[in-house]
Every structure is written in structure tokens, then in C-alpha cells.
Design a protein around this motif. Structure first.
Motif, PDB file in Angstrom:
ATOM      1  N   ALA A   1     -19.619 -38.460 -11.053  1.00  0.00           N
ATOM      2  CA  ALA A   1     -20.558 -37.337 -11.003  1.00  0.00           C
ATOM      3  C   ALA A   1     -19.931 -36.076 -11.603  1.00  0.00           C
ATOM      4  CB  ALA A   1     -20.995 -37.079  -9.558  1.00  0.00           C
ATOM      5  N   ILE A   2     -18.658 -35.837 -11.303  1.00  0.00           N
ATOM      6  CA  ILE A   2     -17.975 -34.676 -11.873  1.00  0.00           C
ATOM      7  C   ILE A   2     -17.854 -34.830 -13.387  1.00  0.00           C
ATOM      8  CG2 ILE A   2     -15.776 -33.425 -11.950  1.00  0.00           C
ATOM      9  CD1 ILE A   2     -15.494 -34.136  -8.945  1.00  0.00           C
ATOM     10  N   ALA A   3     -17.559 -36.029 -13.839  1.00  0.00           N
ATOM     11  CA  ALA A   3     -17.484 -36.274 -15.286  1.00  0.00           C
ATOM     12  C   ALA A   3     -18.832 -36.028 -15.946  1.00  0.00           C
ATOM     13  CB  ALA A   3     -17.013 -37.699 -15.548  1.00  0.00           C
ATOM     14  N   TRP A   4     -19.903 -36.376 -15.250  1.00  0.00           N
ATOM     15  CA  TRP A   4     -21.247 -36.146 -15.792  1.00  0.00           C
ATOM     16  C   TRP A   4     -21.530 -34.646 -15.893  1.00  0.00           C
ATOM     17  CZ3 TRP A   4     -24.177 -38.805 -18.671  1.00  0.00           C
ATOM     18  CH2 TRP A   4     -25.549 -38.604 -18.736  1.00  0.00           C
ATOM     19  N   LEU A   5     -21.093 -33.868 -14.915  1.00  0.00           N
ATOM     20  CA  LEU A   5     -21.235 -32.411 -14.968  1.00  0.00           C
ATOM     21  C   LEU A   5     -20.438 -31.846 -16.143  1.00  0.00           C
ATOM     22  CD1 LEU A   5     -20.633 -31.421 -11.216  1.00  0.00           C
ATOM     23  CD2 LEU A   5     -22.802 -31.959 -12.305  1.00  0.00           C
ATOM     24  N   TYR A   6     -19.215 -32.341 -16.290  1.00  0.00           N
ATOM     25  CA  TYR A   6     -18.335 -31.873 -17.359  1.00  0.00           C
ATOM     26  C   TYR A   6     -18.918 -32.192 -18.735  1.00  0.00           C
ATOM     27  CZ  TYR A   6     -14.113 -31.542 -20.204  1.00  0.00           C
ATOM     28  OH  TYR A   6     -13.206 -31.218 -21.171  1.00  0.00           O
ATOM     29  N   LEU A   7     -19.369 -33.422 -18.918  1.00  0.00           N
ATOM     30  CA  LEU A   7     -19.947 -33.812 -20.205  1.00  0.00           C
ATOM     31  C   LEU A   7     -21.207 -33.021 -20.519  1.00  0.00           C
ATOM     32  CD1 LEU A   7     -19.390 -37.659 -20.136  1.00  0.00           C
ATOM     33  CD2 LEU A   7     -18.194 -35.959 -21.530  1.00  0.00           C
ATOM     34  N   TYR A   8     -21.986 -32.718 -19.501  1.00  0.00           N
ATOM     35  CA  TYR A   8     -23.187 -31.906 -19.720  1.00  0.00           C
ATOM     36  C   TYR A   8     -22.806 -30.521 -20.238  1.00  0.00           C
ATOM     37  CZ  TYR A   8     -27.117 -28.901 -18.890  1.00  0.00           C
ATOM     38  OH  TYR A   8     -28.110 -27.976 -19.064  1.00  0.00           O
ATOM     39  N   LEU A   9     -21.871 -29.865 -19.570  1.00  0.00           N
ATOM     40  CA  LEU A   9     -21.464 -28.526 -19.990  1.00  0.00           C
ATOM     41  C   LEU A   9     -20.852 -28.542 -21.394  1.00  0.00           C
ATOM     42  CD1 LEU A   9     -19.939 -27.149 -16.686  1.00  0.00           C
ATOM     43  CD2 LEU A   9     -21.919 -26.239 -17.900  1.00  0.00           C
ATOM     44  N   TRP A  10     -20.003 -29.505 -21.653  1.00  0.00           N
ATOM     45  CA  TRP A  10     -19.335 -29.568 -22.944  1.00  0.00           C
ATOM     46  C   TRP A  10     -20.301 -29.935 -24.068  1.00  0.00           C
ATOM     47  CZ3 TRP A  10     -17.538 -34.000 -25.910  1.00  0.00           C
ATOM     48  CH2 TRP A  10     -16.718 -33.630 -26.976  1.00  0.00           C
ATOM     49  N   GLY A  11     -21.278 -30.793 -23.765  1.00  0.00           N
ATOM     50  CA  GLY A  11     -22.188 -31.253 -24.805  1.00  0.00           C
ATOM     51  C   GLY A  11     -23.346 -30.324 -25.114  1.00  0.00           C
TER      52      GLY A  11
END
Length: 142
Positions: free
Chosen positions: A69-79
Motif C-alpha cells: 500500500a505504501i509503494a502504491w502511494l509512492y508510485l502515485y505521487l512519483w507518477g
């Protein structure tokens, strides 16, 4: 010994989506507004479904699910934002901490409201709801 109930996954999903959107709005979008809105909706739906589906996994799988879930948050912000990897990581960490705080406060407020409705005296106030305003005031500050 009293066991406290887990925070409902729906509260966690909603808190994570809103917290990341707070930090996402601080950075300029990487794409057009229509693409940005589609990304918001799709990402929020996928995160909500993922958290609901993993709500009953064994305890050994809890940490990998939280990392995902944290990785999904991170990828959203970065992408979706004009951020480098470091800025996205910093914003992700702040958003995650804010989301967990907001979800736990909302869950506690729900439990206190139920206790007050049942006529129990709580550590924050009586059935009249005297202490609930302090909890809701904290939630507004977040």
C-alpha cells in the motif's frame, strides 16, 4: 486485558487517499487535468479494493500488504506529480503518517460515539458527549 479492535480497512483506505491528495496538490501535475482526474479515480479505486481484499489476511501477511500500500502511494505521487524520487518519498512518508493518524482518530471517534450512544462513560467524556469535541477538534487540526 482489553483488546482493541482493528482500524477498519475502509477508514484506512479513505485516509490514505485523502492524505496523499493533500500532499499531491502541493506539487504541479505531470499531465493534463483530465488525465490527472482519471489517475486520481483509478488509483483511489484500486487502493480501496486492495485494502478491502487484504483486510482478513493472516497477521504474517499484514506487513507485506502495508508495504504494498505504501509503494502504491509512492508510485502515485512519483507518477502523477512533477517530483523526483526523493521528493516523492518524503511526501509519501508524510502522507502515510497523516493517514494513519487520521484513520486511528476517526476509528476512536466512532468507538467513542457508539459508547456514548450506549450510555457508557468513556475516558473522554460521558454519554452527553462532553469529550468527543476534543477528539473531533484534533481531527480538524490534522
Amino acid at each position: 486485558m482489553m483488546t482493541l479492535p482493528d482500524i477498519p480497512r475502509l477508514y484506512t483506505a479513505l485516509a490514505e487517499v485523502l492524505a496523499v491528495l493533500v500532499y499531491a496538490q502541493a506539487a504541479p501535475p505531470a499531465r493534463c487535468k483530465a488525465c490527472d482526474l482519471c489517475c486520481h479515480g483509478g488509483w483511489a479505486a484500486v487502493l480501496g479494493v486492495f485494502l478491502q481484499l487484504t483486510g482478513s489476511v493472516p497477521l504474517a501477511w499484514w506487513l507485506p500488504c502495508m508495504v504494498a500500500a505504501i509503494a502504491w502511494l509512492y508510485l502515485y505521487l512519483w507518477g502523477t506529480r512533477e517530483m523526483n524520487l526523493l521528493e516523492a518519498g518524503y511526501s509519501c512518508a508524510r502522507a502515510f503518517i497523516l493517514a494513519e493518524l487520521a484513520a486511528s482518530v476517526e476509528s476512536a471517534a466512532s468507538l467513542l460515539t457508539l459508547a456514548a450512544a450506549a450510555g457508557y462513560s468513556t475516558a473522554f467524556g460521558t454519554a452527553a458527549g462532553g469529550g468527543l469535541t476534543a477528539v473531533y477538534g484534533l481531527f480538524v487540526l490534522v
